[in-house]
Every structure is written in structure tokens, then in C-alpha cells.
Write an enzyme that holds these catalytic residues in place. Structure first.
Site, PDB file in Angstrom:
ATOM      1  N   GLU A 143      -1.565  -7.555  -0.760  1.00 20.61           N
ATOM      2  CA  GLU A 143      -2.221  -6.256  -0.655  1.00 20.61           C
ATOM      3  C   GLU A 143      -3.375  -6.259   0.341  1.00 20.61           C
ATOM      4  O   GLU A 143      -4.454  -6.764   0.041  1.00 20.61           O
ATOM      5  CB  GLU A 143      -2.784  -5.837  -2.022  1.00 20.61           C
ATOM      6  CG  GLU A 143      -3.228  -4.377  -2.036  1.00 20.61           C
ATOM      7  CD  GLU A 143      -4.640  -4.131  -2.522  1.00 20.61           C
ATOM      8  OE1 GLU A 143      -5.400  -5.101  -2.700  1.00 20.61           O
ATOM      9  OE2 GLU A 143      -4.992  -2.951  -2.705  1.00 20.61           O
ATOM     10  N   HIS A 187      -3.610  -9.049  -5.206  1.00 20.74           N
ATOM     11  CA  HIS A 187      -4.660  -8.086  -4.897  1.00 20.74           C
ATOM     12  C   HIS A 187      -5.683  -8.700  -3.945  1.00 20.74           C
ATOM     13  O   HIS A 187      -6.373  -9.659  -4.287  1.00 20.74           O
ATOM     14  CB  HIS A 187      -5.329  -7.695  -6.219  1.00 20.74           C
ATOM     15  CG  HIS A 187      -6.370  -6.645  -6.109  1.00 20.74           C
ATOM     16  ND1 HIS A 187      -7.695  -6.885  -6.366  1.00 20.74           N
ATOM     17  CD2 HIS A 187      -6.283  -5.324  -5.773  1.00 20.74           C
ATOM     18  CE1 HIS A 187      -8.382  -5.769  -6.221  1.00 20.74           C
ATOM     19  NE2 HIS A 187      -7.544  -4.806  -5.853  1.00 20.74           N
ATOM     20  N   ASP A 209      -6.237  -4.024   2.059  1.00 16.32           N
ATOM     21  CA  ASP A 209      -6.955  -2.750   2.162  1.00 16.32           C
ATOM     22  C   ASP A 209      -7.286  -2.574   3.640  1.00 16.32           C
ATOM     23  O   ASP A 209      -7.776  -3.511   4.280  1.00 16.32           O
ATOM     24  CB  ASP A 209      -8.272  -2.804   1.373  1.00 16.32           C
ATOM     25  CG  ASP A 209      -8.054  -2.890  -0.127  1.00 16.32           C
ATOM     26  OD1 ASP A 209      -7.097  -2.274  -0.626  1.00 16.32           O
ATOM     27  OD2 ASP A 209      -8.861  -3.567  -0.793  1.00 16.32           O
ATOM     28  N   HIS A 211     -12.105  -4.387   2.113  1.00 10.71           N
ATOM     29  CA  HIS A 211     -12.076  -3.460   0.978  1.00 10.71           C
ATOM     30  C   HIS A 211     -12.940  -2.227   1.232  1.00 10.71           C
ATOM     31  O   HIS A 211     -12.670  -1.144   0.711  1.00 10.71           O
ATOM     32  CB  HIS A 211     -12.551  -4.178  -0.289  1.00 10.71           C
ATOM     33  CG  HIS A 211     -12.544  -3.293  -1.499  1.00 10.71           C
ATOM     34  ND1 HIS A 211     -13.681  -2.685  -1.982  1.00 10.71           N
ATOM     35  CD2 HIS A 211     -11.528  -2.866  -2.297  1.00 10.71           C
ATOM     36  CE1 HIS A 211     -13.368  -1.946  -3.040  1.00 10.71           C
ATOM     37  NE2 HIS A 211     -12.076  -2.031  -3.250  1.00 10.71           N
TER      38      HIS A 211
HETATM   39  O1  G3P Z   1      -5.388  -0.669  -4.572  1.00 16.66           O
HETATM   40  C1  G3P Z   1      -5.345  -1.035  -5.915  1.00 16.66           C
HETATM   41  C2  G3P Z   1      -6.729  -1.391  -6.254  1.00 16.66           C
HETATM   42  O2  G3P Z   1      -7.119  -2.332  -5.303  1.00 16.66           O
HETATM   43  C3  G3P Z   1      -7.612  -0.203  -6.175  1.00 16.66           C
HETATM   44  O3  G3P Z   1      -8.868  -0.571  -6.234  1.00 16.66           O
HETATM   45  O4  G3P Z   1     -10.984  -0.639  -5.147  1.00 16.66           O
HETATM   46  O5  G3P Z   1      -9.759  -2.753  -5.510  1.00 16.66           O
HETATM   47  O6  G3P Z   1      -9.001  -1.165  -3.763  1.00 16.66           O
HETATM   48  P1  G3P Z   1      -9.675  -1.314  -5.096  1.00 16.66           P
HETATM   49 CA    CA Z   2      -6.789  -1.850  -2.875  1.00 12.45          CA
END
Ligand code: G3P
Ligand code: CA
Length: 322
Positions: free
Chosen positions: A65, A38, A67, A80
Site C-alpha cells: 500500500e 499497510h 499513500d 502518508h
Molecule cells: O488507506 C487505508 C488506511 O491507510 C487509511 O488510513 O491514514 O493510514 O492512510 P491512513
Molecule cells: Ca493509506
């Protein structure tokens, strides 16, 4: 277009093979769940930097991951949030002082990525945004473009290991209001790097179902709907391949399975809950190992973790037959 459920397809293929031991897991495919790093190895390095993604790859993460947000000149970059004060040194840059502004979707004044060209974004450095984590690596790393992330993954892929990517379209409706879109740039870049069918090692995720519906018209790549609560599985199954829920609706405060995973699986949807953090324990569990085991026991198909090494260690020690 109707989605052919990748997990059901995988289940069929596995059933036809002699690898019946794979069926031990309660996941849709019967395979072990994937570990998604993440925001990269964000537990130890500033999130969404090439260094953080590279460290996650070294840890053995199955997917990294990013964003994705969009610059004024249309480039996808990894952050993010649309606002930049939390995860960069923008507040120290005198040349950008006059870019600070209010925004209808944000409390207080800040700097927003869509007001900056890529060249300007590249003058910023990443910072650790979460309290309690090391700031040792602040102001060292650039904000990466999505293409740089794809280059990193391509350079680390081998015949034996294909590293997955799990991009999130962040706030597409807000970007649309200023004439910017993730969709074409995202899909064009992915096609350039060979991500062009449902078997490609990629999931595209979003909290905005309308964005996923548009993407569903444009691509066969796997799609995931992010949600804080219990969705209508039958309805979203027309559009996506799986759901990325906040972890808490899956297990009640009493530690009991709420049935979320079984219900999603019945609709052919994979379940990838977020976010597991060694340094932010859920009060229901005594330690991160106990927490992660409880979710693996439910049959989740993947987990988002800031500490991919922990998620891998607990998964690899987990015996689904016990
Ligand atoms: O994308 C999964 C998780 O990351 C969703 O929450 O706010 O951390 O992007 P966020
Ligand atoms: Ca995310």
C-alpha cells in the site's frame, strides 16, 4: 459509469467452477481475504520506503500500500502526509529551513511536499514516525516515486505470484488548490505498467468520494472508498467496488458484529478494514491473533496491517468452517 461489481463477477465465476471449497469463506468471492501491507512492512522499517515494500513482499503480502502525494513538479511520491517533518529528516536540512510555513489544513508550521521538486525530495531520507518503533533504520532510505514502486513490483512478479498494489490518492482536494492532480499521472503510469482493466491486481483508494467519482469516469480499475464511519452503501456502490472502513464500526465494544460487512456485501461492496497493528491493540481484544480472527470471522475481504506476516499467519491458520 456504473461499476460492474468485481466480487459478484468473481462469485459467479467461482460458482461455475469445481473449486467449491473456496466458498467456505464469508467473503464476497468466497476466497480467503487479501492481506494488504499497510505502508509496506511499516511495523519494522520506516514506512513508504522501497525497503519496507520489499520486506512486505518477502513476508508474502498480497498487496503493498503506497499513500501518494505530489511534488511541485507533478511527480507522485509515497508519503502518508503532505507535511514532511514526521516521516523524514527535512528538519535537519539547513537548505530547506526557509520552506517551513503554515498551511490552512495543518496545525503549526511544517514543510509540505508540494513546495519541493522531485530532485529536492530525493535529498531527504525517511524516518520512523511512530513512537515505540525502532529508529535503527532512520536516515537510510530515500522517498520513493510511484514509478520506482511499480518497478519494484514488476521485478518481483513471477508467473506464480502477481503482487498487488493498493495506491491511495492523499488529499486530492488540497493538491487541486495548488494546481496539482493525482489522476492523470496515476492512470498514465498504471497503463504503462499494464494495469488497464478491472481484473488488474490493483485497488485505487481515497477518502474523497469526489476524487473517486472523477476516477470512475476515467478508468475501470477497482476503486475503494475509505471511511471512518458507516456510509450509504447503496449510494457509493454507483462509484466504487468496495469500502475501506476504520475497523471499529465493524465490531462493537461488546465484541458483537454490527452488521457492517453483511450490509456492504449486500450492496456488492468488498470490505477492507484498517489498520491492524501488533503493537497497538484494540482494547476489545486480548491479543492481535484474537482481534484478527474476529475480523476474518465477519467475512472481511481484506485487511490492512502494519505487520503483514502476522495477518498472513492468522489467516492461514483460520478455518472458516469452524
Ligand atoms: O488507506 C487505508 C488506511 O491507510 C487509511 O488510513 O491514514 O493510514 O492512510 P491512513
Ligand atoms: Ca493509506
Amino acid at each position: 459509469m456504473m461499476r460492474i461489481k468485481f466480487a459478484l463477477l468473481a462469485l459467479t465465476l467461482v460458482s461455475c467452477s469445481s473449486e467449491m471449497n473456496k466458498m467456505d469463506w464469508k467473503t464476497l468471492s468466497g476466497d480467503a481475504p487479501i492481506v494488504i501491507a499497510h505502508r509496506g512492512a511499516s511495523g519494522i522499517l520506516p514506512e513508504h520506503t522501497l525497503a519496507a515494500y520489499e520486506r512486505a513482499i518477502e513476508m508474502g503480502a498480497d498487496y503493498i500500500e503506497p499513500d501518494l502525494v505530489i511534488t511541485k513538479d507533478g511527480h507522485l511520491v509515497a508519503r502518508h502526509d503532505r507535511y514532511l517533518s514526521g516521516s523524514t529528516n527535512v528538519s535537519d536540512k539547513a537548505e530547506f529551513a526557509d520552506r517551513r510555513r503554515s498551511d490552512p489544513a495543518h496545525t503549526g508550521l511544517d514543510w509540505f511536499v508540494e513546495d519541493f521538486t522531485l530532485a529536492e525530495i530525493k535529498t531527504l531520507k525517511a524516518r520512523q514516525p511512530r513512537d515505540g518503533r525502532s529508529k535503527t533504520f532512520d536516515d537510510q532510505y530515500e522517498i520513493p516515486t510511484f514509478q520506482e514502486i511499480l518497478n519494484l513490483v514488476a521485478s518481483r512478479n513471477t508467473a506464480a505470484r502477481q503482487i498487488g498494489i493498493y495506491p491511495e490518492t492523499k488529499q486530492p482536494a488540497a493538491f487541486a488548490r495548488v494546481g496539482l492532480s493525482h489522476d492523470e499521472s496515476l492512470l498514465n503510469l498504471l497503463a504503462l505498467y499494464g494495469y488497464d482493466d478491472a481484473d488488474a491486481p490493483i485497488f485505487i483508494q481515497s477518502f474523497e468520494l469526489e476524487n473517486l467519482k472523477r476516477l470512475n469516469e476515467l478508468t475501470d480499475l477497482k476503486l475503494i472508498f475509505l471511511t471512518q464511519s458507516l456510509p450509504d452503501f447503496g449510494l457509493i456502490a454507483e462509484t466504487v467496488d468496495g469500502v475501506g472502513p476504520y475497523k471499529k464500526p465493524l465490531i462493537g465494544k461488546d465484541g458483537v458484529d454490527t452488521g457492517f460487512v453483511k450490509e456492504a456485501h449486500s450492496a456488492g461492496l468488498a470490505v477492507h478494514p484498517w489498520t491492524f497493528r501488533d503493537d497497538q491493540l484494540d482494547e476489545t481484544f486480548a491479543d492481535i491473533e484474537t482481534e484478527m480472527k474476529a475480523y476474518y470471522e465477519l467475512g472481511v475481504d481484506g485487511v490492512f496491517s502494519d505487520f503483514a506476516d502476522t495477518a498472513i499467519r492468522v489467516r492461514d491458520a483460520f478455518d472458516p468452517n469452524e
